[in-house]
Design a protein around this motif. Structure first.
Motif, PDB file in Angstrom:
ATOM      1  N   ARG A   1      -5.124  -0.968  -7.611  1.00 48.39           N
ATOM      2  CA  ARG A   1      -6.237  -0.546  -6.755  1.00 48.39           C
ATOM      3  C   ARG A   1      -6.036   0.885  -6.270  1.00 48.39           C
ATOM      4  NH1 ARG A   1      -7.073  -2.011  -2.225  1.00 48.39           N
ATOM      5  NH2 ARG A   1      -9.321  -2.123  -2.295  1.00 48.39           N
TER       6      ARG A   1
ATOM      7  N   ILE B   1       0.864  -1.173   0.000  1.00 51.79           N
ATOM      8  CA  ILE B   1       0.000   0.000   0.000  1.00 51.79           C
ATOM      9  C   ILE B   1       0.903   1.226   0.000  1.00 51.79           C
ATOM     10  CG2 ILE B   1      -0.286  -0.002   2.519  1.00 51.79           C
ATOM     11  CD1 ILE B   1      -3.162   1.107   2.023  1.00 51.79           C
TER      12      ILE B   1
ATOM     13  N   GLU C   1      -7.587   3.655  -3.196  1.00 52.91           N
ATOM     14  CA  GLU C   1      -8.391   3.820  -1.980  1.00 52.91           C
ATOM     15  C   GLU C   1      -8.315   5.269  -1.517  1.00 52.91           C
ATOM     16  OE1 GLU C   1     -10.033   1.738   0.256  1.00 52.91           O
ATOM     17  OE2 GLU C   1      -9.631  -0.184  -0.685  1.00 52.91           O
TER      18      GLU C   1
ATOM     19  N   ALA D   1      -6.962  -3.171   1.268  1.00 48.04           N
ATOM     20  CA  ALA D   1      -5.795  -3.773   0.606  1.00 48.04           C
ATOM     21  C   ALA D   1      -5.602  -5.216   1.055  1.00 48.04           C
ATOM     22  CB  ALA D   1      -4.545  -2.950   0.898  1.00 48.04           C
TER      23      ALA D   1
ATOM     24  N   THR E   1      -1.810  -1.022  -3.919  1.00 51.75           N
ATOM     25  CA  THR E   1      -2.953  -0.207  -3.553  1.00 51.75           C
ATOM     26  C   THR E   1      -2.451   1.208  -3.360  1.00 51.75           C
ATOM     27  OG1 THR E   1      -4.142  -2.002  -2.451  1.00 51.75           O
ATOM     28  CG2 THR E   1      -4.744   0.233  -1.821  1.00 51.75           C
TER      29      THR E   1
END
Length: 121
Positions: free
Chosen positions: A56, A13, A58, A75, A37
């Motif tokens: 991804r 992440i 977020e 994640a 992520t």
């Protein structure tokens, strides 16, 4: 890109993904095959960059513990865990920039701006 070690398949992440350094980190990690992520406060910018890189995205506000927990949980759920995290969140108040890119002196820097900066870091 040649790397001294293999990151392909690692689950990471990246918080603070949409600024200048964050974008560079995101591009390098995605190119290295990281299951990535991206997380940052401007939701549209995160989603756009994530879509461009095929990873991804977020929304996260690092000053809100619940927001951080939700981003990490997203994640972990998506990838079955995490192998690493990049903490790149930062702010600079453009309103404080008096002379081009020079910040006010330590003595004149507003206390609320210091607090916000420390909350993010």
């Amino acid at each position: 890109m040649s790397t001294p070690f293999d990151l392909s398949g690692k689950r990471v992440i990246l918080v603070g993904a949409t600024g200048v350094l964050g974008r560079a980190f995101a591009c390098m990690l995605a190119e290295a095959g990281v299951r990535l992520t991206l997380a940052d406060l401007p939701t549209t910018a995160v989603k756009d960059l994530a879509a461009k890189l095929g990873v991804r995205g977020e929304h996260v506000d690092v000053t809100d513990e619940g927001s951080v927990v939700a981003a990490v949980a997203g994640a972990v759920t998506a990838y079955g865990g995490l192998d690493g995290a990049v903490g790149n969140a930062a702010i600079t108040s453009e309103a404080l920039m008096a002379d081009g890119d020079a910040l006010p002196s330590f003595e004149t820097y507003p206390q609320d701006a210091w607090k916000r900066t420390l909350d993010v870091k």
